[in-house]
Design a protein around this motif. Structure first.
Motif, PDB file in Angstrom:
ATOM      1  N   GLY A  71      28.404  78.060  25.708  1.00 41.13           N
ATOM      2  CA  GLY A  71      29.944  77.937  24.995  1.00 41.13           C
ATOM      3  C   GLY A  71      30.011  78.790  23.889  1.00 41.13           C
ATOM      4  N   TRP A  72      31.035  79.756  24.081  1.00 37.25           N
ATOM      5  CA  TRP A  72      31.440  80.628  22.875  1.00 37.25           C
ATOM      6  C   TRP A  72      32.321  80.348  21.746  1.00 37.25           C
ATOM      7  CZ3 TRP A  72      29.890  82.256  27.672  1.00 37.25           C
ATOM      8  CH2 TRP A  72      28.819  83.131  27.982  1.00 37.25           C
ATOM      9  N   GLY A  73      32.541  80.536  20.683  1.00 37.18           N
ATOM     10  CA  GLY A  73      33.566  80.636  19.768  1.00 37.18           C
ATOM     11  C   GLY A  73      33.264  81.209  18.425  1.00 37.18           C
ATOM     12  N   VAL A  78      33.496  75.225  17.084  1.00 36.31           N
ATOM     13  CA  VAL A  78      34.189  75.699  18.240  1.00 36.31           C
ATOM     14  C   VAL A  78      33.558  75.935  19.296  1.00 36.31           C
ATOM     15  CG1 VAL A  78      35.890  77.284  19.342  1.00 36.31           C
ATOM     16  CG2 VAL A  78      36.186  76.653  16.737  1.00 36.31           C
ATOM     17  N   THR A  81      31.891  72.817  21.045  1.00 32.81           N
ATOM     18  CA  THR A  81      32.801  71.911  21.672  1.00 32.81           C
ATOM     19  C   THR A  81      33.098  72.638  22.818  1.00 32.81           C
ATOM     20  OG1 THR A  81      34.138  71.260  19.570  1.00 32.81           O
ATOM     21  CG2 THR A  81      35.520  71.291  21.648  1.00 32.81           C
ATOM     22  N   ASN A  82      33.219  73.965  23.115  1.00 29.08           N
ATOM     23  CA  ASN A  82      33.390  74.774  24.301  1.00 29.08           C
ATOM     24  C   ASN A  82      32.341  74.679  25.002  1.00 29.08           C
ATOM     25  OD1 ASN A  82      36.088  75.676  23.601  1.00 29.08           O
ATOM     26  ND2 ASN A  82      35.152  77.704  22.823  1.00 29.08           N
ATOM     27  N   SER A  83      31.132  74.458  24.763  1.00 23.01           N
ATOM     28  CA  SER A  83      29.776  74.219  25.354  1.00 23.01           C
ATOM     29  C   SER A  83      29.962  72.817  26.198  1.00 23.01           C
ATOM     30  CB  SER A  83      28.699  74.495  24.646  1.00 23.01           C
ATOM     31  OG  SER A  83      27.501  74.290  25.473  1.00 23.01           O
ATOM     32  N   GLU A  86      32.725  72.749  28.867  1.00 21.60           N
ATOM     33  CA  GLU A  86      32.355  73.381  30.129  1.00 21.60           C
ATOM     34  C   GLU A  86      31.070  72.547  30.870  1.00 21.60           C
ATOM     35  OE1 GLU A  86      32.702  75.975  32.982  1.00 21.60           O
ATOM     36  OE2 GLU A  86      33.891  75.870  31.602  1.00 21.60           O
TER      37      GLU A  86
END
Length: 105
Positions: A71-73, A78, A81-83, A86
């Motif tokens: 997950g990137w941010g 961020v 959370t994205n990781s 996904e």
């Protein structure tokens, strides 16, 4: 999961007429900087399984992982959370596909 807790969860699920029980883990790694993008990247490792509670003893009908998702941010929060988001989506898709292949609902 300790065996006593697992036994109690399964017993309660059966009492409530639940047919399937899914248990899994999401292990979030340490944030790092992706050299190619310059953003923060977080790896999450997913494992899990789905048990059928139709019989006396639970039986595994689908399993996930271990699968590693990135997950990137722009910062650690961020990216983490994205990781997680996904990872949850991909795990759910894998479980759904495996259960559909077996004709389970």
């Amino acid at each position: 999961m300790p065996s006593r807790l697992r036994r109690n969860v399964i017993r309660c699920a059966k009492e409530m007429d639940v047919n399937y029980l899914a248990v899994g883990t999401l292990d979030v790694g340490i944030p790092s900087i992706d050299p190619s993008r310059g953003n923060t990247v977080v790896h999450t490792r997913v494992t899990g399984q789905v048990w059928s509670l139709a019989r006396r003893l639970p039986r595994t009908v689908a399993a996930v992982g271990p699968v590693q998702i990135k997950g990137w941010g722009e910062n650690d929060v961020v990216a983490g959370t994205n990781s997680l988001l996904e990872s949850a989506k991909q795990a759910a898709t894998i479980i759904q596909d495996k259960m559909n292949q077996k004709g389970l609902r």
